[in-house]
Each structure stands twice: as structure tokens, then as C-alpha cells.
Motif scaffolding. Structure first.
Motif, PDB file in Angstrom:
ATOM      1  N   ASN A  47       0.923  -0.982  -0.079  1.00 15.44           N
ATOM      2  CA  ASN A  47      -0.037  -0.011  -0.010  1.00 15.44           C
ATOM      3  C   ASN A  47       0.866   1.320  -0.046  1.00 15.44           C
ATOM      4  N   LEU A  48       2.004   1.343   0.767  1.00 16.00           N
ATOM      5  CA  LEU A  48       2.748   2.360   0.787  1.00 16.00           C
ATOM      6  C   LEU A  48       3.329   2.656  -0.412  1.00 16.00           C
ATOM      7  N   VAL A  49       3.900   1.627  -1.297  1.00 18.26           N
ATOM      8  CA  VAL A  49       4.752   1.898  -2.537  1.00 18.26           C
ATOM      9  C   VAL A  49       3.536   2.248  -3.616  1.00 18.26           C
ATOM     10  N   GLU A  50       2.205   1.750  -3.342  1.00 23.07           N
ATOM     11  CA  GLU A  50       1.360   2.394  -4.375  1.00 23.07           C
ATOM     12  C   GLU A  50       1.107   3.899  -4.034  1.00 23.07           C
ATOM     13  N   SER A  51       0.872   4.130  -2.851  1.00 25.07           N
ATOM     14  CA  SER A  51       0.679   5.627  -2.359  1.00 25.07           C
ATOM     15  C   SER A  51       1.793   6.554  -2.826  1.00 25.07           C
ATOM     16  N   LEU A  52       3.101   5.884  -2.816  1.00 32.22           N
ATOM     17  CA  LEU A  52       4.343   6.688  -3.215  1.00 32.22           C
ATOM     18  C   LEU A  52       4.168   7.011  -4.796  1.00 32.22           C
ATOM     19  N   ASN A  53       3.612   5.866  -5.532  1.00 33.08           N
ATOM     20  CA  ASN A  53       3.454   6.092  -6.831  1.00 33.08           C
ATOM     21  C   ASN A  53       2.456   6.868  -7.319  1.00 33.08           C
ATOM     22  N   GLU A  54       1.251   7.066  -6.513  1.00 33.56           N
ATOM     23  CA  GLU A  54       0.394   8.095  -6.848  1.00 33.56           C
ATOM     24  C   GLU A  54       0.682   9.297  -6.659  1.00 33.56           C
ATOM     25  N   MET A  55       1.618   9.597  -5.867  1.00 36.66           N
ATOM     26  CA  MET A  55       2.059  10.903  -5.617  1.00 36.66           C
ATOM     27  C   MET A  55       3.279  11.293  -6.524  1.00 36.66           C
ATOM     28  N   ASN A  56       3.749  10.249  -7.386  1.00 35.99           N
ATOM     29  CA  ASN A  56       5.029  10.557  -8.081  1.00 35.99           C
ATOM     30  C   ASN A  56       5.896  11.055  -7.253  1.00 35.99           C
ATOM     31  N   LEU A  57       6.215  10.218  -6.117  1.00 31.34           N
ATOM     32  CA  LEU A  57       7.276  10.652  -4.952  1.00 31.34           C
ATOM     33  C   LEU A  57       8.484   9.585  -5.409  1.00 31.34           C
ATOM     34  N   PRO A  58       9.646   9.883  -5.842  1.00 28.38           N
ATOM     35  CA  PRO A  58      10.732   8.947  -6.202  1.00 28.38           C
ATOM     36  C   PRO A  58      11.352   8.432  -4.912  1.00 28.38           C
ATOM     37  N   THR A  59      11.242   7.387  -4.642  1.00 31.25           N
ATOM     38  CA  THR A  59      11.762   6.777  -3.394  1.00 31.25           C
ATOM     39  C   THR A  59      12.492   5.517  -3.815  1.00 31.25           C
ATOM     40  N   GLY A  60      13.479   4.973  -2.910  1.00 34.21           N
ATOM     41  CA  GLY A  60      13.872   3.511  -3.155  1.00 34.21           C
ATOM     42  C   GLY A  60      14.492   2.901  -1.887  1.00 34.21           C
ATOM     43  N   THR A 106      38.854   7.442 -20.095  1.00 36.02           N
ATOM     44  CA  THR A 106      39.255   6.321 -19.262  1.00 36.02           C
ATOM     45  C   THR A 106      38.288   5.444 -18.753  1.00 36.02           C
ATOM     46  N   ASN A 107      38.472   4.388 -18.385  1.00 34.67           N
ATOM     47  CA  ASN A 107      37.656   3.541 -17.680  1.00 34.67           C
ATOM     48  C   ASN A 107      36.808   4.444 -16.313  1.00 34.67           C
ATOM     49  N   TYR A 108      35.945   4.221 -16.099  1.00 38.64           N
ATOM     50  CA  TYR A 108      35.444   4.691 -14.624  1.00 38.64           C
ATOM     51  C   TYR A 108      34.073   3.982 -14.101  1.00 38.64           C
ATOM     52  N   ARG A 109      33.706   4.383 -12.926  1.00 31.53           N
ATOM     53  CA  ARG A 109      32.785   3.740 -12.301  1.00 31.53           C
ATOM     54  C   ARG A 109      31.483   4.576 -11.980  1.00 31.53           C
ATOM     55  N   LYS A 110      30.321   4.171 -11.847  1.00 31.82           N
ATOM     56  CA  LYS A 110      29.250   5.087 -11.688  1.00 31.82           C
ATOM     57  C   LYS A 110      27.961   4.123 -11.022  1.00 31.82           C
ATOM     58  N   ARG A 111      27.095   4.843 -10.199  1.00 30.70           N
ATOM     59  CA  ARG A 111      25.616   4.116  -9.887  1.00 30.70           C
ATOM     60  C   ARG A 111      24.718   4.430 -10.625  1.00 30.70           C
ATOM     61  N   VAL A 112      23.928   3.514 -10.632  1.00 34.48           N
ATOM     62  CA  VAL A 112      22.741   3.764 -11.252  1.00 34.48           C
ATOM     63  C   VAL A 112      21.607   4.288  -9.855  1.00 34.48           C
ATOM     64  N   PRO A 113      20.869   5.298 -10.212  1.00 35.48           N
ATOM     65  CA  PRO A 113      20.113   5.897  -9.107  1.00 35.48           C
ATOM     66  C   PRO A 113      19.088   4.706  -8.781  1.00 35.48           C
ATOM     67  N   ASN A 114      18.935   4.358  -7.348  1.00 35.12           N
ATOM     68  CA  ASN A 114      18.182   3.371  -6.888  1.00 35.12           C
ATOM     69  C   ASN A 114      16.629   3.877  -6.488  1.00 35.12           C
ATOM     70  N   TYR A 115      15.740   3.945  -7.522  1.00 31.67           N
ATOM     71  CA  TYR A 115      14.394   4.344  -7.370  1.00 31.67           C
ATOM     72  C   TYR A 115      13.543   3.083  -7.568  1.00 31.67           C
ATOM     73  N   ASP A 116      12.384   3.032  -6.954  1.00 29.49           N
ATOM     74  CA  ASP A 116      11.407   2.044  -7.295  1.00 29.49           C
ATOM     75  C   ASP A 116       9.949   2.602  -7.215  1.00 29.49           C
ATOM     76  N   THR A 117       9.822   3.709  -7.057  1.00 26.28           N
ATOM     77  CA  THR A 117       8.614   4.462  -7.171  1.00 26.28           C
ATOM     78  C   THR A 117       8.520   5.746  -7.876  1.00 26.28           C
ATOM     79  N   SER A 118       7.352   6.123  -8.186  1.00 25.13           N
ATOM     80  CA  SER A 118       7.043   7.180  -8.901  1.00 25.13           C
ATOM     81  C   SER A 118       6.953   7.003 -10.479  1.00 25.13           C
ATOM     82  N   ARG A 119       5.693   6.732 -10.688  1.00 23.52           N
ATOM     83  CA  ARG A 119       5.185   6.257 -12.228  1.00 23.52           C
ATOM     84  C   ARG A 119       5.727   7.194 -13.290  1.00 23.52           C
ATOM     85  N   ILE A 120       5.847   8.549 -13.079  1.00 25.30           N
ATOM     86  CA  ILE A 120       6.120   9.547 -14.062  1.00 25.30           C
ATOM     87  C   ILE A 120       7.631   9.341 -14.245  1.00 25.30           C
TER      88      ILE A 120
END
Length: 903
Positions: A509-522, A710-724
């Protein structure tokens, strides 16, 4: 986590029409910009989206496209914390000056928000007042007068502001009362209704009922009392998925600024979830350790003091009060030994998802085992019962009306010592805390699950808590995030954590609510750095072995040049005028002379001695001598800085602009400190802006590709909510494998706009190869620079003197298109941009300036024929025809292949 079904974005005809109008070359108002009288009379500077919102409203009132329509009811759909009240304050000035409105009715549905807005718009003594002390337009002083009813005879140069709850205004409309404003009173003079938290005013629409005496009906009555009355509504949470709400507002939404965009634009904290199966008491201690670690980290790493606030959220008042008592007992009985035991237990617990931030905190305490006794002593002081607010009313009738309401709304103040809040439902709309860093969802009763209504309320609370805290960093405040997302600094100082119970239905329910608000969280979990490597095939080419990429040289500015503060733009001759009314706000201070008779303020001399100056200079890390010396190389000591040849502080008088009721004897010591701090902060800002060790030249240097790409390293942002964010937002960042030969790296961690640019270049590689033997697109990632000390040289700097905005810091365009044939090399700088284009216009101006100054460009190595070029920002779907410009530069003609329209 289950895959969400994509939801179609509902069309908003008015907003869509305004977007097209704003982009049209034939818009007769296209050159309109935010009037100077708004910037000159307001404390805060409008951000790009606030300027856009005002511009769109202006179009709706004056553009030829709307003259046959009466656009008298609009809705600004803007994220929590994005500055809707600032926008209202600007709109009041705009409507007064441009359209002659003097009467403004501000409506809200709670007394809490009402009291806050009274301070924002009418209380000059408030730290949160949004206007300058004296409003002046075209040489005329304008008064904002709070009234209960709009006068029949209206004075010149006066704005009348009635601030009231919608309940009281509706009651006045439907009930004949003495001195109350009825329908006929709103027909005498044209009125602007400002409806804050407007989602509350559509209950009738939402329920499909027809209630003659509803709030909605009362507002409609006022709006329709005159043809030229206006209704401007503002909300962050309009339910456009409700068909009736959508039908009401689809032609009224005039501007949208979603919460996920607000977060991506870095105007807020990031949001992370920590999901735990711990008992409440263990979660409480974990969050105390994390909160105290935040405070210590800021102090240890950056010498700055922050006071992170924790909120414990319950579903029931009795459970919240019980948790408060357990918390007090936990803090009281905490010892160094019990803390060691707790840390040992936590190390053994295998959580479904390890929290990276909690791991940082736990590691800190383990590394400081010999200091745990002192640490526990500080925890007992910081989290004592006297530093806890229980915001549940029960037997404490009127608690929030007896002083703690003010405490809740001043948690950022240095004199406010509260660290913890226990609450159920008090803290919702209108709560503007900035230094809230942790919200803990207590489990309460195992039988009580998080319903959808409950989790939506929690999601809204998280959105409010995500407001950015502008803590001091190197003597400066910023209202945008300053660290790389997901870095240690970002997780600790620029992220709000929501500590949740690990119960499946509740989390769903929390994830669905966060999605409805388009609130990016992870979830806050270990997020490894990914390797991005230069392809082996590219390393076998002559371009890799012998090729160069070109950036312009910078030259050093001699330290001897900076021999006075005048060189930094600081006046050390005139007396110092400081607007005391704003001295304690986190705002830019500007010198201002006071002449003539000022109605509500005057200036008084501030008497202080060296103790005050030393305290201020010690408090602001910029003035620590080792730092001050970096910006003023000729300086021998802090005492010299205060002397006649530099700041000349003791030979000038410091004046504070104060209410007429105050005298110099009324200034308390802490207020004098604030006044001096405001001045010293402004001087620090000017010194930093005025000092540059290097400036750009028209001479371009070739840097060997094999040494710098040169070679480098980077993170992929970790979000699993916000439908937009997840479904349609062009700024979503992902990792893409890049197998095509023209791209020099094996992968790219990029957003959708950047991916689209790469693909469109790829579709034209064959055409490029008709004229060039070597065609390569090089991604210039900032992370690559961080891993190579010398790569700071790869920045493009302004040169020459024909720039509208002088910016000497330089920048790194995201891509280089490298083209080589037997005769010459073409290097094209390309910068994709999804937003902030207005704020970063100087970058595009520099890219185009290169083309205009081709004859002036020189090269260190004249043996190769090199052409350096730049193009306009590339935007989603190439709305600015950047690909066409690339073709004209590279091929001298338009592409023969796919056109923009065919893609």
C-alpha cells in the motif's frame, strides 16, 4: 516487486496549449520575463519553474490566443515545498501592478496554514515574511493591509488582503451576519481568490452531490459575483484520476511541477526507505544513532552544525504516547555497554535489505568504541525529554496553541533545541520543517495494518519532509543538493529516511501511495559502483592511439591583483546597512541605503565589540584563517582583514533596519550576532564570487585521448517508485549496453534524453562516413573526472568579453562528436538538457559563441587542421532542431536520412 501497469497521462488542454504557446516563435508575448518589481520587492528569487508558472498565467491573461476567453479560474498543480506561497506573493504584485487588482482573498482550510500565511504575507517582524520591508513599484510605496472586509472606498497604492479559513468565509456567505462579507460585497470591487490546498474545495464535485451550502459553492459564488473576479487555486495533491475532478480541472490546470521533478531538480532532499523487521524499541535506537551520526558527521567533515530532527509516526494517539514513554526510558537507561551489545546484535541481524546509511552509522560507533561513554552522555543530552515535542492533544488540550506550535514551525532555528516529535495526525499541511531527516513508522498494534488511506497520508508527510535543508557548507548556503546522489555525503546530509515496518500488505500500500504521488523513493541498500569501460576495438584505432580532444586553455590570475576588497566587489568605505528583519533568515543579504522617511522602519546603530566579531568569524567557517587565506592570498592575519586596508569594520558604523518601535537598546546580544552574521555572510559570498585563479582564453589545447578517455565507475540511481519517473520521464537514468562501434564505451549510464541523442547520432553514422573516415561519439561523464586528478582540465571556459553572463568556472559538455577525414578534424560539443535551460543558458551561449569566434580560435599544435564547434542544447524529441544543426556543421547540408518528423 511486481511490475506496475503504465498509466496514461491525462491530457490537460489549457496547460498543453500554454506549453505550445511558450515554445512558439509567433507568440507576441514570447519575450516577456518576470518583472523587476517582483524581484526587487521579494526576499526570495524565483526559481525557473516559478518564473514559468507566472509566465504561463501572464499568457492566459493577455495573449491574443486567449482574448476571446475569460480565463478567470486556474489551478497551479505544484509539488509540496516548491514555493507555492512565494508564487502567490509574486502573483499578488503582478495582478496589482499589471491588472489593477487591489483586493485579495486568501483561503485555506486549517488555522495552522492560515497563521503561517499571515506571517508570510503580512507580518514584517516574522522571519518568514516574503516581501522586503518596504514595497516600492515605480517610485511609489505600496502598502499591504490585512483586513476583515474590503473597504468601500479604496486607497491608492494599497493592496487589501483578507486571510481566512474557507469555513468562515462560507459561513459568512450563507449566513447574514453583522460586519460579515456577503455575496454583494464581492461584487463592489474586483477580487482575486487565492485558494491554498485546493484539493479540499472539490468535495461536492468528487462525490457528485449538489450541496447548495458547500465550500465549493461558496467559492463559486464569490468568483461569479463579478465577471472580472479571479480564482487562483494551488495544490500538490489533486486527484485527476477521479473523473469528476478531472472534468472540473482539465481546462483549468495552468502549470504543473510534479514532486518527482522537484526532487530530480535537486531542490529537495532525496528520499530513501529503510525496511526493518526490528521491534519498535530497536528501530528507535537505530534512528537515534543515525540522527546523532548525521550531526557528528556534518561537524567532523565540514565544520558545520546541523540539528537533524526525528519524527515518530503512529496510527493511534495512545500508542504514540506510549511510544514516547518507552523512548524516554530507553534513553535514560542507555549505557556504553548496552550500546556495544546493541551494535553487536545489529551486526548479526541479516535484514532483507541492508541499509547502507545505517551501516555507516554503526561502523562509526564501532570505530569510536573508546569514546562510547562520552557519546552516550551526548545522546542523553540531545534526546532528553525536554527536547521532545508530543504533538498529540488528548489531555494536553490546546498543546499546540500554547507555544509548541511555534516550536514546530521553527525547528531550524539555532535557539530551538527540539530533536524528536511524536505525532499521529497533527503535522500535515502547512508544516514547513526543513531539517527533518528521519520519519519512523511505529508498528503500534500488530492487528492494525496500513490501509491505503493511512499510507497516502504517510506518503504526503514524506513529501513534506523532503524539503531541502540549506545547511552551511564552506560558509555558503544552498537551496539545491550539492553532493552526488547516493554518495556518502548525500545519504547522510541530503536524504530523508523513512523507516518502515516490514509487513507485506503495508509495504504494498505504501509503494502504491508513493507512486500515486509520483514521489521517487528507493530502499536504502548497498548500491555498487558499476564499471564503464573503453571498448577494446576503440583502443586499437589510430584515433585512440594518436587522437586528441580539445579544450581551451586557462591562464592564472596573479595573487597580487587581489590587493583590496574592491577587487571582489565589496565596498569598505560606506557605513553598513543591514535589514535586521531578515537577518536571521537563510537568504541573500543585499546592501540597501535608507533615505527619507520610512513609514514602518528606521535604522539604529549596532554597538558591538571584538567579542561579537570573533564569535561570528569563528561560527562561519569561511573566516577561519586557513580558508580566508585561500581567497585573499595577500592577507597576513584575520586582524589585518578587519583593518583599514581591507574590511575597515571599526571605522564604519553598522546600522540595523528595525521596526520604529525598536531602539538600539532593544537589540539583545544574540540579535546583534545575527545582524553581524548577515553582513559577514554577504561579504563571504562576494569574495568567493569575485576570486578566480584562472580565466579562459581563445587558445585550445589538445589532450591525448588515450590518456583522458578512461574507464570509470558510476551508480545507477536506486528508485522503485514514482510512475512518471519510472514510465515516461526523460530524465530516468539507466544502464545501457552500447555495442555500436561509433560509441567508444561498452555501456552508458544515462537518461532517456541522452539515450535518444545517442540513437539519433547513430542513425546518421553512415552519412557522416561519406565525408569522414572516423566517426566517434564520446561520453564525457563527470565520474570519469573524479577518478583522474588531471581530468579537471577537460572543461570548456568562457573567453572573450561578449558574454551576457560572466561565468569563469567552466563546464564539461556531456558529449563530443569526433569526426576525422584526411584533411581535418571536427570536434562538436553537445549538451543534452531536460530542464534548467533558463538557469544554464550561459552554457549554451558559450557553445554557440565558439562558432561565432572561429576566426579568433588558436591552437597550441598548428600541424593539424581542427575545427571546434558547439550546438544548441539537445532536448527530448529534438524540439530545438539540434540534429539539423549538427548536420549543417559536419556536412554543410541537411541530413539525407531520417528527419526529425519521421522519427
Amino acid at each position: 516487486m511486481s511490475k506496475r501497469k503504465k498509466r496514461k497521462q491525462l491530457p490537460l488542454p489549457l496547460y498543453d496549449e500554454l506549453i505550445k504557446l511558450d515554445q512558439s516563435l509567433f507568440n507576441e508575448e514570447g519575450a516577456w520575463y518576470t518583472p523587476d518589481y517582483i524581484a526587487e520587492n521579494m526576499v526570495h528569487t524565483f526559481r525557473y519553474y516559478q518564473r514559468a508558472a507566472l509566465r504561463f498565467f501572464h499568457y492566459s491573461q493577455v495573449s491574443q490566443a486567449f482574448r476571446h476567453r475569460n480565463i478567470n479560474h486556474v489551478l497551479f498543480h505544484m509539488a509540496t515545498g516548491s514555493g507555492k506561497t512565494d508564487l502567490m506573493a509574486g502573483l499578488i504584485l503582478y495582478l496589482y501592478q499589471e491588472h489593477g487588482y487591489q483586493n485579495f482573498l486568501f483561503l485555506v482550510n486549517t488555522n495552522g496554514v492560515l497563521n503561517k500565511t499571515i506571517d508570510n504575507l503580512t507580518n514584517k517582524a516574522s522571519e518568514k515574511y516574503l516581501y522586503k520591508p518596504q514595497i516600492e513599484i515605480d517610485g511609489e510605496r505600496i502598502e499591504i493591509r490585512q483586513v476583515q472586509s474590503f473597504p468601500k472606498n479604496q486607497s491608492k497604492n494599497t493592496i487589501y488582503l483578507k486571510l481566512a479559513t474557507v469555513q468562515s468565509v462560507a459561513s459568512d456567505i450563507y449566513t447574514q451576519k453583522e460586519n460579515a462579507m456577503g455575496e454583494e460585497d464581492y461584487a463592489k470591487h474586483k477580487v482575486v481568490i487565492l485558494g491554498d490546498e485546493a484539493h479540499h474545495y472539490s468535495a461536492t464535485t468528487k462525490s457528485e452531490k449538489e450541496t447548495e451550502q458547500s465550500w465549493e459553492s461558496a467559492i463559486s459564488t464569490i468568483l461569479n459575483a463579478r465577471e472580472d473576479n479571479l480564482l487562483l487555486e494551488f495544490t500538490a495533491t489533486i486527484d485527476l484520476d477521479n473523473k469528476n475532478i478531472y472534468e472540473k480541472y482539465k481546462d483549468k490546470v495552468i502549470y504543473r511541477y510534479a514532486l518527482d521533478r522537484f526532487i530530480q531538480d535537486k531542490y529537495s532532499k532525496n528520499v530513501k526507505r529503510i525496511q526493518s523487521s526490528n521491534a519498535d524499541i530497536e528501530n528507535m535506537l537505530n534512528v537515534v544513532l543515525l540522527s546523532e551520526y548525521r550531526r557528528r558527521y556534518a561537524l567532523d567533515q565540514y565544520g558545520t552544525y546541523i540539528k537533524p530532527v526525528v519524527m515518530f509516526k503512529s496510527q493511534r494517539i495512545d500508542a504514540s504516547n506510549e511510544a514516547n514513554e518507552k523512548f524516554n526510558e530507553m534513553i535514560e537507561t542507555l549505557t556504553a555497554d548496552s550500546l556495544r551489545e546493541f551494535l553487536a546484535r545489529q551486526e548479526q541481524i541479516t535484514m532483507e535489505q541492508d541499509s547502507e546509511t545505517l551501516a555507516f552509522a554503526h561502523q562509526y560507533y564501532r570505530e569510536h568504541d573508546d569514546q562510547l561513554t562520552e557519546i552516550v552522555r551526548e545522546i542523553k543530552r540531545e534526546f532528553a525529554p525536554t527536547r521532545i515535542i508530543n504533538a498529540n492533544d488528548t489531555e494536553r488540550t490546546g498543546l499546540l496553541e500554547k507555544g509548541q506550535y511555534d516550536a514546530l514551525n521553527s525547528l531550524e532555528s539555532p535557539t530551538n533545541l527540539y530533536r524528536v516529535i511524536f505525532a499521529v495526525a497533527k503535522l500535515t499541511e502547512g508544516w514547513d520543517v526543513l531539517n527533518l531527516y528521519d520519519i519512523v513508522r511505529l508498528s503500534d498494534d500488530p492487528k492494525v495494518k496500513g490501509t491505503k488511506a493511512t499510507t497516502m497520508s504517510e506518503a504526503q508527510l514524506i513529501g513534506r519532509g523532503a524539503r531541502y535543508y540549506p545547511f552551511l557548507l564552506n560558509g555558503e548556503r544552498s537551496y539545491k543538493r550539492r553532493f552526488e546522489d547516493d554518495s556518502k555525503d548525500s545519504l547522510i546530509l541530503e536524504t530523508i529516511h523513512y523507516h518502515t515496518i516490514n509487513e507485506p500488505q503495508y509495504l504494498k500500500n505504501l509503494v502504491e501511495s508513493l507512486n500515486e504521488m509520483n514521489l521517487p523513493t528507493g530502499t536504502d541498500e548497498k548500491n555498487p559502483l558499476l564499471n564503464v569501460k573503453v571498448k577494446r576495438s576503440f583502443k586499437q584505432t589510430d584515433v585512440w592511439k594518436y587522437g586528441k580532444i580539445y579544450y581551451n586553455e586557462t591562464v592564472e590570475v596573479s595573487d597580487d591583483y587581489y590587493d583590496s576588497l574592491e577587487k571582489y566587489g565589496v565596498d569598505n568605505k560606506k557605513d553598513i546597512m543591514i535589514p535586521y528583519l531578515f537577518s536571521s533568515q537563510e537568504l541573500d543579504y543585499k546592501d540597501r541605503e535608507v533615505t527619507g522617511d520610512v513609514t514602518n522602519t528606521h535604522h539604529v546603530a549596532v554597538e558591538f565589540d571584538k567579542r561579537y566579531v570573533n564569535k561570528v568569524m569563528n561560527r562561519i567557517s569561511f573566516y577561519h584563517f586557513h580558508n580566508l587565506k585561500k581567497y585573499i592570498p595577500l592577507l597576513k592575519s584575520r586582524e589585518q582583514f578587519l583593518g583599514e586596508n581591507w574590511l575597515n569594520l571599526y571605522n564604519r558604523t553598522v546600522y540595523a533596519i528595525v521596526p520604529r518601535s525598536m531602539t538600539k537598546d532593544d537589540l539583545r546580544p544574540n540579535e546583534k550576532l545575527k545582524i553581524l552574521e548577515a553582513y559577514f555572510m554577504d561579504v563571504a559570498k562576494k569574495i568567493k564570487a569575485g576570486y578566480n585563479k584562472r580565466r579562459g582564453t581563445n587558445k585550445f589545447i589538445g589532450y591525448p585521448i588515450k590518456e583522458y578517455i578512461t574507464n570509470y565507475r558510476k551508480r545507477v540511481p536506486n528508485y522503485d517508485t514514482s510512475r512518471i519517473l519510472m514510465d515516461t520521464n526523460p530524465q530516468k537514468v539507466q544502464r545501457f549496453e552500447m555495442k555500436e562501434d561509433y560509441f567508444v564505451y561498452d555501456s552508458a549510464i544515462i537518461n532517456q534524453t541522452e539515450k535518444q541523442l545517442i540513437d539519433r547520432i547513430g542513425e546518421r553514422v553512415n552519412e557522416f562516413k561519406e565525408q569522414y573516415s572516423d566517426v566517434y561519439l564520446i561520453r564525457m561523464d563527470e565520474n570519469m573526472h573524479r577518478e583522474s586528478a588531471k581530468n579537471h582540465q577537460l572543461k570548456l571556459h568562457q573567453f572573450g568579453y561578449d558574454h551576457n553572463e560572466i561565468r569563469l568556472e567552466g563546464f564539461q559538455p556531456d558529449f563530443i562528436l569526433y569526426l576525422k577525414n584526411a584533411d581535418f578534424i571536427v570536434q562538436i560539443f553537445i549538451e543534452p538538457k531536460g530542464r534548467d535551460m533558463e538557469e544554464e543558458q550561459w552554457k549554451e551561449d558559450l557553445l554557440l559563441y565558439i562558432n561565432e569566434q572561429e576566426a579568433e580560435i588558436m591552437f597550441e599544435d598548428e600541424t593539424e587542421d581542427v575545427k571546434i564547434k558547439g550546438v544548441k542544447f539537445y532536448t527530448m524529441n529534438d524540439g530545438r532542431n539540434t540534429i539539423k544543426q549538427i548536420g549543417e556543421i559536419a556536412l554543410g547540408r541537411a541530413f539525407k536520412g531520417l528527419s526529425v518528423q519521421e522519427l
